[in-house]
Write a protein that holds these residues in place. Structure first.
Motif, PDB file in Angstrom:
ATOM      1  N   UNK A  23      23.768  70.472  70.849  1.00 37.09           N
ATOM      2  CA  UNK A  23      23.378  70.125  69.654  1.00 37.09           C
ATOM      3  C   UNK A  23      23.147  68.494  69.475  1.00 37.09           C
ATOM      4  N   UNK A  24      23.937  67.793  70.252  1.00 36.67           N
ATOM      5  CA  UNK A  24      23.858  66.467  70.227  1.00 36.67           C
ATOM      6  C   UNK A  24      22.797  65.940  71.279  1.00 36.67           C
ATOM      7  N   UNK A  25      22.440  66.777  72.441  1.00 41.25           N
ATOM      8  CA  UNK A  25      21.335  66.519  73.252  1.00 41.25           C
ATOM      9  C   UNK A  25      19.905  66.741  72.322  1.00 41.25           C
ATOM     10  N   UNK A  26      19.840  67.922  71.446  1.00 40.64           N
ATOM     11  CA  UNK A  26      18.839  68.206  70.741  1.00 40.64           C
ATOM     12  C   UNK A  26      18.480  67.273  69.854  1.00 40.64           C
ATOM     13  N   UNK A  27      19.581  66.730  69.157  1.00 37.53           N
ATOM     14  CA  UNK A  27      19.395  65.680  68.257  1.00 37.53           C
ATOM     15  C   UNK A  27      18.644  64.646  68.764  1.00 37.53           C
ATOM     16  N   UNK A  28      19.082  64.151  69.957  1.00 37.28           N
ATOM     17  CA  UNK A  28      18.550  62.847  70.562  1.00 37.28           C
ATOM     18  C   UNK A  28      16.895  62.999  70.992  1.00 37.28           C
ATOM     19  N   UNK A  29      16.692  64.418  71.516  1.00 36.40           N
ATOM     20  CA  UNK A  29      15.248  64.464  71.822  1.00 36.40           C
ATOM     21  C   UNK A  29      14.574  64.823  70.578  1.00 36.40           C
ATOM     22  N   UNK A  30      14.882  64.758  69.435  1.00 33.61           N
ATOM     23  CA  UNK A  30      14.346  65.265  67.952  1.00 33.61           C
ATOM     24  C   UNK A  30      12.919  64.404  67.866  1.00 33.61           C
ATOM     25  N   UNK A  31      11.969  65.123  67.487  1.00 33.77           N
ATOM     26  CA  UNK A  31      10.666  64.387  67.352  1.00 33.77           C
ATOM     27  C   UNK A  31      10.295  64.298  65.803  1.00 33.77           C
ATOM     28  N   UNK A  32       9.597  63.429  65.560  1.00 36.01           N
ATOM     29  CA  UNK A  32       9.255  63.258  64.318  1.00 36.01           C
ATOM     30  C   UNK A  32       7.512  62.979  63.960  1.00 36.01           C
ATOM     31  N   UNK A  33       7.060  63.399  62.812  1.00 43.37           N
ATOM     32  CA  UNK A  33       5.720  63.446  62.476  1.00 43.37           C
ATOM     33  C   UNK A  33       5.568  62.006  62.062  1.00 43.37           C
ATOM     34  N   UNK A  34       4.533  61.207  62.832  1.00 45.25           N
ATOM     35  CA  UNK A  34       4.201  60.043  61.976  1.00 45.25           C
ATOM     36  C   UNK A  34       2.683  59.961  61.553  1.00 45.25           C
ATOM     37  N   UNK A  35       2.597  59.644  60.194  1.00 45.77           N
ATOM     38  CA  UNK A  35       1.513  59.771  59.550  1.00 45.77           C
ATOM     39  C   UNK A  35       0.871  58.208  59.135  1.00 45.77           C
ATOM     40  N   UNK A  36      -0.204  58.094  58.655  1.00 43.97           N
ATOM     41  CA  UNK A  36      -0.615  56.928  57.940  1.00 43.97           C
ATOM     42  C   UNK A  36      -2.060  56.814  57.523  1.00 43.97           C
ATOM     43  N   UNK A  37      -2.679  55.566  56.733  1.00 46.11           N
ATOM     44  CA  UNK A  37      -3.684  55.662  56.413  1.00 46.11           C
ATOM     45  C   UNK A  37      -4.222  54.317  56.811  1.00 46.11           C
ATOM     46  N   UNK A  38      -5.105  53.878  57.431  1.00 51.78           N
ATOM     47  CA  UNK A  38      -5.865  52.643  57.778  1.00 51.78           C
ATOM     48  C   UNK A  38      -6.929  52.122  56.790  1.00 51.78           C
ATOM     49  N   UNK A  39      -6.913  51.108  55.984  1.00 47.70           N
ATOM     50  CA  UNK A  39      -7.706  50.652  54.955  1.00 47.70           C
ATOM     51  C   UNK A  39      -8.002  48.976  55.375  1.00 47.70           C
ATOM     52  N   UNK A  40      -9.050  48.859  54.639  1.00 54.91           N
ATOM     53  CA  UNK A  40      -9.348  47.416  54.666  1.00 54.91           C
ATOM     54  C   UNK A  40      -8.695  46.689  53.348  1.00 54.91           C
ATOM     55  N   UNK A  41      -8.964  45.365  53.100  1.00 49.73           N
ATOM     56  CA  UNK A  41      -8.010  44.609  51.922  1.00 49.73           C
ATOM     57  C   UNK A  41      -8.415  45.303  50.515  1.00 49.73           C
ATOM     58  N   UNK A  42      -9.810  45.973  50.370  1.00 49.79           N
ATOM     59  CA  UNK A  42     -10.310  46.340  49.291  1.00 49.79           C
ATOM     60  C   UNK A  42      -9.780  47.870  49.251  1.00 49.79           C
ATOM     61  N   UNK A  43      -8.926  48.337  49.967  1.00 51.36           N
ATOM     62  CA  UNK A  43      -8.129  49.804  50.026  1.00 51.36           C
ATOM     63  C   UNK A  43      -9.288  50.869  50.460  1.00 51.36           C
ATOM     64  N   UNK A  44     -10.555  50.338  50.901  1.00 58.30           N
ATOM     65  CA  UNK A  44     -11.507  51.182  51.684  1.00 58.30           C
ATOM     66  C   UNK A  44     -11.066  51.799  53.155  1.00 58.30           C
ATOM     67  N   UNK A  45     -11.193  53.154  53.229  1.00 59.87           N
ATOM     68  CA  UNK A  45     -10.605  53.547  54.655  1.00 59.87           C
ATOM     69  C   UNK A  45     -11.492  52.956  55.738  1.00 59.87           C
ATOM     70  N   UNK A  46     -10.749  53.063  56.981  1.00 60.59           N
ATOM     71  CA  UNK A  46     -11.472  52.479  58.162  1.00 60.59           C
ATOM     72  C   UNK A  46     -11.265  53.456  59.069  1.00 60.59           C
ATOM     73  N   UNK A  47     -12.543  54.419  59.396  1.00 60.21           N
ATOM     74  CA  UNK A  47     -12.454  55.335  60.396  1.00 60.21           C
ATOM     75  C   UNK A  47     -12.477  54.923  61.790  1.00 60.21           C
ATOM     76  N   UNK A  48     -12.287  55.680  62.550  1.00 59.99           N
ATOM     77  CA  UNK A  48     -12.360  55.197  64.250  1.00 59.99           C
ATOM     78  C   UNK A  48     -11.439  53.978  64.522  1.00 59.99           C
ATOM     79  N   UNK A  49     -10.559  53.708  63.947  1.00 53.92           N
ATOM     80  CA  UNK A  49      -9.303  52.749  64.272  1.00 53.92           C
ATOM     81  C   UNK A  49      -8.445  53.284  65.423  1.00 53.92           C
TER      82      UNK A  49
END
Length: 250
Positions: A23-49
């Motif tokens: 159980x301890x070993x599984x917890x140490x190897x646990x994976x997390x989903x990381x998401x986000x949004x990339x925008x410019x100062x006017x909150x417009x999305x930036x594709x291809x970053x």
């Protein structure tokens, strides 16, 4: 107490220990989903970053989609440096991003959101250059070097490798001096490119580095800071400009 009886008493405790350890070993190897949004100062999305997660153990890369969103599906827990690059914008970084199993959403799936607001890069007045045709290299715009972080195929694979080529034919640049420096400026390795224009450094401690290219027939190149990680090979492709010529973007 007979041996059979002792083993009978010991087995339940050993089983309990193995369950806890697993159980301890599984917890140490646990994976997390990381998401986000990339925008410019006017909150417009930036594709291809280009989005990078760096640690001493691994390097993960992805790009933002047409709506500016990005996702890493399985990031092992730990401390990372978060970096976003996009043409026309300043580099965005978070030096201490802790991916931890303690983060949970209302749906109880382990994930975290990391937004990135990019600042527009300051562009000065570029000088007008009118080169002689024989001195001009008509190439696509781009840096003199590119980086790819790929998994190491074997434990003894090079930590940093690469190739130096020139022109549309991508002919090898032989006998070029490649110097590897740690982030603070100390030189730690030096090598000449071989007949294929290739170089490699194997025993390199994970961390930040930069690289210098020199050859009597070409302009020098300093490749900005990059990462070396335990699970990845940092592969560098250099495209130098011959002395007496300048590169003009098509």
């Amino acid at each position: 107490m007979k041996l059979a009886e002792r083993l009978k008493t010991l087995i339940p405790w050993v089983s309990l220990f193995l369950i806890i350890s697993t159980a301890g070993s599984a917890d140490a190897q646990e994976a997390i989903k990381v998401t986000g949004l990339v925008t410019d100062p006017n909150s417009a999305p930036i594709p291809g970053a280009r989005i990078n997660l760096y640690s001493l153990d691994r390097i993960l890369q992805t790009t933002s989609d047409s709506s500016g969103h990005f996702r890493f599906d399985a990031v092992p827990t730990g401390k990372y440096e978060f970096e976003v690059n996009a043409p026309g914008f300043k580099r965005f970084t978070k030096t201490d991003l802790f991916v931890t199993s303690q983060i949970q959403t209302a749906k109880q799936d382990k994930s975290m959101d990391v937004p990135a607001v990019m600042q527009i890069a300051t562009v000065g007045n570029a000088p007008i250059v009118e080169p002689m045709p024989e001195k001009a290299l008509w190439d696509p715009c781009g840096p003199p070097g590119t980086l790819i972080y790929q998994p190491r195929k074997t434990s003894d694979a090079s930590a940093v490798g690469g190739v130096v080529t020139y022109g549309y034919e991508k002919g090898p640049v032989v006998g070029a001096t490649i110097q590897l420096f740690e982030a603070k400026g100390a030189q730690i390795a030096r090598q000449l490119t071989d007949v294929r224009g290739e170089f490699q450094f194997k025993q390199i401690t994970p961390g930040h580095y930069y690289l210098m290219f020199q050859h009597p027939a070409y302009n020098d190149i300093k490749l900005d800071e990059f990462w070396v990680a335990r699970e990845n090979e940092t592969y560098i492709t250099l495209d130098p400009v011959p002395l007496g010529k300048i590169r003009v973007c098509q």
